[in-house]
Design an enzyme around this catalytic site. Structure first.
Site, PDB file in Angstrom:
ATOM      1  N   ASN A  76     -79.602 -65.655 -98.616  1.00  0.00           N
ATOM      2  CA  ASN A  76     -80.069 -65.338 -97.372  1.00  0.00           C
ATOM      3  C   ASN A  76     -81.494 -64.699 -97.664  1.00  0.00           C
ATOM      4  O   ASN A  76     -81.831 -63.930 -98.487  1.00  0.00           O
ATOM      5  CB  ASN A  76     -79.100 -64.095 -96.777  1.00  0.00           C
ATOM      6  CG  ASN A  76     -77.912 -64.867 -96.494  1.00  0.00           C
ATOM      7  OD1 ASN A  76     -77.506 -65.980 -96.267  1.00  0.00           O
ATOM      8  ND2 ASN A  76     -76.812 -63.885 -96.723  1.00  0.00           N
ATOM      9  N   ARG A 131     -83.457 -63.274 -95.659  1.00  0.00           N
ATOM     10  CA  ARG A 131     -83.728 -62.236 -94.855  1.00  0.00           C
ATOM     11  C   ARG A 131     -83.285 -60.825 -94.959  1.00  0.00           C
ATOM     12  O   ARG A 131     -82.498 -60.645 -95.972  1.00  0.00           O
ATOM     13  CB  ARG A 131     -83.361 -62.934 -93.233  1.00  0.00           C
ATOM     14  CG  ARG A 131     -81.506 -62.776 -93.421  1.00  0.00           C
ATOM     15  CD  ARG A 131     -81.061 -62.917 -92.167  1.00  0.00           C
ATOM     16  NE  ARG A 131     -79.498 -62.615 -92.496  1.00  0.00           N
ATOM     17  CZ  ARG A 131     -78.519 -63.599 -92.906  1.00  0.00           C
ATOM     18  NH1 ARG A 131     -78.953 -64.797 -93.066  1.00  0.00           N
ATOM     19  NH2 ARG A 131     -77.389 -63.349 -93.032  1.00  0.00           N
ATOM     20  N   LYS A 147     -64.761 -76.468-105.801  1.00  0.00           N
ATOM     21  CA  LYS A 147     -63.217 -76.022-105.942  1.00  0.00           C
ATOM     22  C   LYS A 147     -62.965 -74.837-104.960  1.00  0.00           C
ATOM     23  O   LYS A 147     -63.844 -74.058-104.747  1.00  0.00           O
ATOM     24  CB  LYS A 147     -63.180 -75.514-107.305  1.00  0.00           C
ATOM     25  CG  LYS A 147     -61.829 -74.816-107.810  1.00  0.00           C
ATOM     26  CD  LYS A 147     -60.717 -75.693-108.391  1.00  0.00           C
ATOM     27  CE  LYS A 147     -59.479 -75.412-108.233  1.00  0.00           C
ATOM     28  NZ  LYS A 147     -58.444 -76.421-108.429  1.00  0.00           N
ATOM     29  N   VAL A 165     -77.874 -57.392 -91.824  1.00  0.00           N
ATOM     30  CA  VAL A 165     -77.262 -56.597 -91.040  1.00  0.00           C
ATOM     31  C   VAL A 165     -77.106 -55.065 -91.549  1.00  0.00           C
ATOM     32  O   VAL A 165     -77.079 -54.086 -91.451  1.00  0.00           O
ATOM     33  CB  VAL A 165     -76.148 -56.792 -90.039  1.00  0.00           C
ATOM     34  CG1 VAL A 165     -75.362 -55.981 -89.289  1.00  0.00           C
ATOM     35  CG2 VAL A 165     -76.374 -58.095 -89.356  1.00  0.00           C
TER      36      VAL A 165
HETATM   37  C1  MV4 Z   1     -65.634 -70.643-100.184  1.00  0.00           C
HETATM   38  C2  MV4 Z   1     -64.488 -70.042-100.161  1.00  0.00           C
HETATM   39  C3  MV4 Z   1     -63.385 -70.501-101.353  1.00  0.00           C
HETATM   40  N1  MV4 Z   1     -64.111 -71.438-102.164  1.00  0.00           N
HETATM   41  N2  MV4 Z   1     -66.092 -71.515-101.214  1.00  0.00           N
HETATM   42  C4  MV4 Z   1     -66.930 -68.737 -96.285  1.00  0.00           C
HETATM   43  C5  MV4 Z   1     -68.417 -68.373 -95.690  1.00  0.00           C
HETATM   44  C6  MV4 Z   1     -69.437 -68.814 -96.662  1.00  0.00           C
HETATM   45  N3  MV4 Z   1     -70.611 -68.332 -96.773  1.00  0.00           N
HETATM   46  C7  MV4 Z   1     -68.552 -69.401 -97.775  1.00  0.00           C
HETATM   47  N4  MV4 Z   1     -67.107 -69.026 -97.472  1.00  0.00           N
HETATM   48  C8  MV4 Z   1     -66.288 -69.400 -98.522  1.00  0.00           C
HETATM   49  N5  MV4 Z   1     -66.412 -70.155 -99.270  1.00  0.00           N
HETATM   50  C9  MV4 Z   1     -64.921 -71.640-101.980  1.00  0.00           C
HETATM   51  N6  MV4 Z   1     -65.503 -72.735-102.931  1.00  0.00           N
HETATM   52  C10 MV4 Z   1     -64.042 -69.142 -99.162  1.00  0.00           C
HETATM   53  C11 MV4 Z   1     -65.062 -68.687 -98.304  1.00  0.00           C
HETATM   54  C12 MV4 Z   1     -64.579 -68.042 -97.297  1.00  0.00           C
HETATM   55  C13 MV4 Z   1     -65.158 -66.550 -97.300  1.00  0.00           C
HETATM   56  C14 MV4 Z   1     -66.066 -66.332 -98.059  1.00  0.00           C
HETATM   57  C15 MV4 Z   1     -66.618 -65.016 -97.897  1.00  0.00           C
HETATM   58  C16 MV4 Z   1     -66.445 -64.096 -97.103  1.00  0.00           C
HETATM   59  C17 MV4 Z   1     -65.186 -64.328 -96.350  1.00  0.00           C
HETATM   60  C18 MV4 Z   1     -64.644 -65.734 -96.323  1.00  0.00           C
HETATM   61  C19 MV4 Z   1     -63.553 -65.913 -95.533  1.00  0.00           C
HETATM   62  C20 MV4 Z   1     -63.106 -67.187 -95.544  1.00  0.00           C
HETATM   63  C21 MV4 Z   1     -63.413 -68.181 -96.367  1.00  0.00           C
END
Ligand code: MV4
Length: 445
Positions: A290, A292, A201, A295
């Site tokens: 993660n 590790r 989702k 930063v």
């Molecule tokens: C998502 C999300 C919305 N819904 N998963 C981006 C990096 C990765 N680590 C996971 N991410 C996201 N996963 C679902 N189901 C939105 C993001 C996301 C985001 C997450 C954390 C910090 C910044 C972000 C920027 C855009 C999208």
């Protein structure tokens, strides 16, 4: 304890690790590429070995060169820092075979958590909340359609071997899913040699909150609270802080407990970060782990009063964690100073630092490998310094950050300092009212 530690990294983190080793009385070996000869990690280590030319795949990523450096200097442990080989299970395995302790979790833990779909499944099994979705990899587009119809659009396709934003697609309606499945799969195949995808989702404008964990082989599974990393641009974090100004005390507690439930279930060893998305209703969902040091670890060090690198080294040596978690004290915020031009889309700005002056004073910490006349090579990421401020509360930390950034002088290159100053004047930021869409919505560059 280890007789000698080789640091398989460069830049500020290499220096950060060397500093702790010195405090522990452990001799250090720096490795460096041809363009990093004049970096401070080379200056401050007891010994230094050149491991190849500038491109990372011929130096910092080249396992035989790093192992040779360890063997000729007699290092009995390797700290990988972050990036480069830090989450490379094969490297940690080869270290073990060469009788060199890899300072980090087991190859098995690295491998399992590197598989995002598997990590999610593992967490879900033990009761950690996860984003509703496929839970494991999906085999074809029909399966994707079926699950998406069940949970409702919008959904997100994610690469199982990915993480950090690579190989992700938002799908708003069924008519788009076939194409998204193809392109995301191809992208994942090209980037990670593994096209496997999972589906979940789509959470709109989530907060990104992560829990620092540390575990040893003496039955200690600890967490050191959260860091709010919602101020990001294209998956690059720019500001991180602790405590999170968004989550309630109840969510903070539950998220910490959930993180520990997860790491206990895989008998995790070492430092790690359990990442969660938090929606506007404060529902939290595990997304990735993660394996590790990160930063932004100093943010936790400042409010929890411990040296995470020291504890990583103790745990790797088979000793118990020295610093048990205590109540947080005050507020810390980290600002990433990158050699980038915020007026030109954060385009990298390598080159010579003509003049440099770091801020100082009470509650200001600078982690950096650069100095006046240092030449920033174009080959690596653009982080040149981290400024971490501490205050008795968030408002005092913000005031201190403004004061410190005014003292910060860098000439010859463009940096993210003016960007941070703009954020510090933003009402929403000052109020702590932001999520991962903050930069897109509030900072016009
Ligand atoms: C998502 C999300 C919305 N819904 N998963 C981006 C990096 C990765 N680590 C996971 N991410 C996201 N996963 C679902 N189901 C939105 C993001 C996301 C985001 C997450 C954390 C910090 C910044 C972000 C920027 C855009 C999208």
């Amino acid at each position: 304890m280890f007789k000698k530690i080789l640091i398989a990294n460069r830049g500020e983190i290499a220096l950060r690790i060397i500093r702790t080793c010195k405090e522990l009385g452990i001799p250090t070996v720096a490795v460096y590429s041809e363009v990093d000869r004049d970096s401070l990690h080379v200056v401050f280590a007891d010994e230094a070995v050149c491991i190849g030319p500038a491109p990372s795949n011929q130096s910092y990523l080249k396992i035989p060169n790093i192992l040779s450096a360890a063997l000729i200097t007699g290092a009995d442990a390797i700290h990988p820092g972050y990036g480069f080989l830090a989450e490379n299970a094969e490297f940690s395995e080869i270290c073990a075979e060469s009788n060199i302790k890899f300072i980090g979790p087991s190859p098995d833990s690295i491998r399992k958590m590197g598989d995002k779909a598997f990590a999610k499944e593992t967490m879900k099994k033990v009761g950690v909340p996860v984003v509703p979705g496929s839970d494991s990899v999906i085999n074809d587009v029909d399966e994707a359609k079926k699950i998406a119809a069940e949970i409702g659009y919008p959904v997100m396709l994610k690469a199982s071997a990915g993480g950090g934003g690579k190989g992700m697609r938002i799908v708003w309606e069924e008519s788009e899913i076939e194409k998204a499945f193809q392109t995301a799969g191809n992208e994942a195949g090209a980037a990670f040699s593994n096209p496997a995808l999972y589906l979940e989702k789509y959470i709109e404008n989530p907060h990104h909150v992560e829990i620092q964990v540390l575990c040893d082989q003496h039955g200690n599974f600890f967490h050191y609270g959260e860091r709010d990393c919602s101020i990001q641009r294209r998956h690059q974090k720019l500001i991180e802080e602790s405590p999170s100004p968004f989550i309630t005390e109840e969510v903070r507690q539950k998220m910490g407990e959930a993180a520990l439930l997860g790491v206990r279930s895989v008998n995790y060893e070492g430092a790690g970060t359990v990442e969660f998305l938090v929606d506007k209703y404060q529902n939290f969902y595990f997304i990735e782990m993660n394996t590790r040091i990160q930063v932004e670890h100093p943010v936790t060090e400042m409010v929890r009063n411990l040296d995470l690198i020291k504890n990583q080294i103790l745990v790797a040596a088979g000793l118990p964690i020295a610093d048990k978690p205590r109540e947080p004290r005050g507020h810390a915020i980290e600002f990433r100073i990158n050699a980038e031009d915020p007026e030109k889309n954060f385009r990298p700005s390598p080159g010579k630092i003509e003049y440099l002056h770091f801020p100082g004073g009470f509650g200001v910490r600078i982690d950096s490998h650069v100095y006046t006349d240092y030449v920033i090579p174009p080959n690596y990421d653009s982080l040149i310094a981290k400024m971490i401020v501490w205050g008795t509360d968030r408002i005092h930390a913000i005031r201190r950050a403004k004061r410190a950034l005014e003292e910060f002088k860098i000439e010859g290159i463009k940096t993210t300092i003016p960007f941070h100053q703009k954020v510090l004047e933003n009402e929403k930021f000052i109020e702590g009212d932001f999520d991962t869409s903050f930069i897109d919505k509030n900072i016009n560059n």
